[in-house]
Design a protein around this motif. Sequence first.
Motif, mmCIF file in Angstrom:
data_model
loop_
_atom_site.group_PDB
_atom_site.id
_atom_site.type_symbol
_atom_site.label_atom_id
_atom_site.label_comp_id
_atom_site.label_asym_id
_atom_site.label_seq_id
_atom_site.Cartn_x
_atom_site.Cartn_y
_atom_site.Cartn_z
ATOM 1 N N ALA A 28 58.827 15.438 51.651
ATOM 2 C CA ALA A 28 60.100 16.159 51.748
ATOM 3 C C ALA A 28 60.923 15.655 52.929
ATOM 4 O O ALA A 28 62.119 15.398 52.797
ATOM 5 N N THR A 29 60.269 15.501 54.074
ATOM 6 C CA THR A 29 60.963 15.003 55.269
ATOM 7 C C THR A 29 61.478 13.594 55.045
ATOM 8 O O THR A 29 62.628 13.279 55.360
ATOM 9 N N LYS A 30 60.641 12.753 54.489
ATOM 10 C CA LYS A 30 61.013 11.355 54.232
ATOM 11 C C LYS A 30 62.182 11.264 53.241
ATOM 12 O O LYS A 30 63.083 10.441 53.410
ATOM 13 N N ALA A 31 62.161 12.118 52.214
ATOM 14 C CA ALA A 31 63.181 12.059 51.166
ATOM 15 C C ALA A 31 64.432 12.878 51.497
ATOM 16 O O ALA A 31 65.441 12.771 50.794
ATOM 17 N N GLY A 32 64.360 13.727 52.528
ATOM 18 C CA GLY A 32 65.511 14.537 52.892
ATOM 19 C C GLY A 32 65.745 15.711 51.960
ATOM 20 O O GLY A 32 66.883 16.128 51.750
ATOM 21 N N ILE A 33 64.676 16.233 51.385
ATOM 22 C CA ILE A 33 64.772 17.403 50.513
ATOM 23 C C ILE A 33 63.776 18.449 51.011
ATOM 24 O O ILE A 33 63.010 18.196 51.928
ATOM 25 N N THR A 34 63.789 19.630 50.395
ATOM 26 C CA THR A 34 62.892 20.701 50.829
ATOM 27 C C THR A 34 61.523 20.555 50.159
ATOM 28 O O THR A 34 61.417 19.954 49.076
ATOM 29 N N PRO A 35 60.492 21.119 50.759
ATOM 30 C CA PRO A 35 59.172 21.101 50.118
ATOM 31 C C PRO A 35 59.193 21.758 48.729
ATOM 32 O O PRO A 35 58.502 21.301 47.821
ATOM 33 N N GLN A 36 59.972 22.807 48.572
ATOM 34 C CA GLN A 36 60.075 23.460 47.263
ATOM 35 C C GLN A 36 60.662 22.496 46.233
ATOM 36 O O GLN A 36 60.213 22.444 45.091
ATOM 37 N N GLN A 37 61.655 21.716 46.625
ATOM 38 C CA GLN A 37 62.233 20.733 45.713
ATOM 39 C C GLN A 37 61.207 19.674 45.336
ATOM 40 O O GLN A 37 61.171 19.220 44.188
ATOM 41 N N VAL A 38 60.374 19.279 46.288
ATOM 42 C CA VAL A 38 59.317 18.301 46.000
ATOM 43 C C VAL A 38 58.381 18.870 44.935
ATOM 44 O O VAL A 38 58.061 18.190 43.953
ATOM 45 N N LYS A 39 57.955 20.107 45.106
ATOM 46 C CA LYS A 39 57.045 20.728 44.137
ATOM 47 C C LYS A 39 57.695 20.847 42.763
ATOM 48 O O LYS A 39 57.040 20.653 41.740
ATOM 49 N N GLU A 40 58.983 21.134 42.725
ATOM 50 C CA GLU A 40 59.698 21.205 41.447
ATOM 51 C C GLU A 40 59.766 19.830 40.785
ATOM 52 O O GLU A 40 59.602 19.718 39.566
ATOM 53 N N LEU A 41 60.015 18.797 41.582
ATOM 54 C CA LEU A 41 60.046 17.442 41.039
ATOM 55 C C LEU A 41 58.675 17.033 40.500
ATOM 56 O O LEU A 41 58.584 16.411 39.437
ATOM 57 N N ILE A 42 57.614 17.388 41.214
ATOM 58 C CA ILE A 42 56.265 17.067 40.752
ATOM 59 C C ILE A 42 55.975 17.784 39.436
ATOM 60 O O ILE A 42 55.424 17.192 38.506
ATOM 61 N N ALA A 43 56.378 19.049 39.342
ATOM 62 C CA ALA A 43 56.156 19.813 38.110
ATOM 63 C C ALA A 43 56.926 19.206 36.938
ATOM 64 O O ALA A 43 56.432 19.180 35.807
ATOM 65 N N LYS A 44 58.114 18.693 37.211
ATOM 66 C CA LYS A 44 58.958 18.166 36.142
ATOM 67 C C LYS A 44 58.623 16.716 35.775
ATOM 68 O O LYS A 44 58.619 16.360 34.594
ATOM 69 N N TYR A 45 58.344 15.870 36.777
ATOM 70 C CA TYR A 45 58.200 14.431 36.539
ATOM 71 C C TYR A 45 56.793 13.885 36.770
ATOM 72 O O TYR A 45 56.549 12.712 36.532
ATOM 73 N N GLY A 46 55.889 14.690 37.290
ATOM 74 C CA GLY A 46 54.558 14.196 37.605
ATOM 75 C C GLY A 46 54.477 13.795 39.067
ATOM 76 O O GLY A 46 55.420 13.980 39.825
ATOM 77 N N ASN A 47 53.347 13.212 39.478
ATOM 78 C CA ASN A 47 53.149 12.962 40.897
ATOM 79 C C ASN A 47 53.199 11.492 41.306
ATOM 80 O O ASN A 47 52.785 11.141 42.394
ATOM 81 N N ARG A 48 53.730 10.619 40.459
ATOM 82 C CA ARG A 48 53.878 9.213 40.843
ATOM 83 C C ARG A 48 54.966 9.083 41.901
ATOM 84 O O ARG A 48 56.100 9.507 41.706
ATOM 85 N N ARG A 49 54.601 8.494 43.029
ATOM 86 C CA ARG A 49 55.506 8.385 44.179
ATOM 87 C C ARG A 49 56.807 7.659 43.812
ATOM 88 O O ARG A 49 57.893 8.072 44.205
ATOM 89 N N GLU A 50 56.708 6.594 43.055
ATOM 90 C CA GLU A 50 57.892 5.816 42.683
ATOM 91 C C GLU A 50 58.904 6.678 41.932
ATOM 92 O O GLU A 50 60.100 6.653 42.225
ATOM 93 N N THR A 51 58.434 7.435 40.965
ATOM 94 C CA THR A 51 59.308 8.316 40.182
ATOM 95 C C THR A 51 59.896 9.409 41.069
ATOM 96 O O THR A 51 61.099 9.703 40.983
ATOM 97 N N LEU A 52 59.062 9.995 41.916
ATOM 98 C CA LEU A 52 59.540 11.061 42.789
ATOM 99 C C LEU A 52 60.594 10.559 43.770
ATOM 100 O O LEU A 52 61.580 11.252 44.030
#
Length: 63
Positions: A28-52
């Motif tokens: 989240a810090t690296k991407a400039g988004i919130t931890p909640q947004q990270v969890k939402e992205l993982i739920a929607k797109y999976g956990n591949r770092r490149e996609t996230l």
Amino acid sequence: MADDKTKTDFRDRDRVSADEDYKVEYFATKAGITPQQVKELIAKYGNRRETLEREAKALGSGR
């Protein structure tokens, strides 16, 4: 189960675990988004770092 931080191989470097708060916080810090947004992205797109990273960038640009 917690990660064994003594293992230093690269097996999961291309993944972001939603179960590990410190990994979510770091991404989240690296991407400039919130931890909640990270969890939402993982739920929607999976956990591949490149996609996230791609989706976090699009999220940050106000898609």
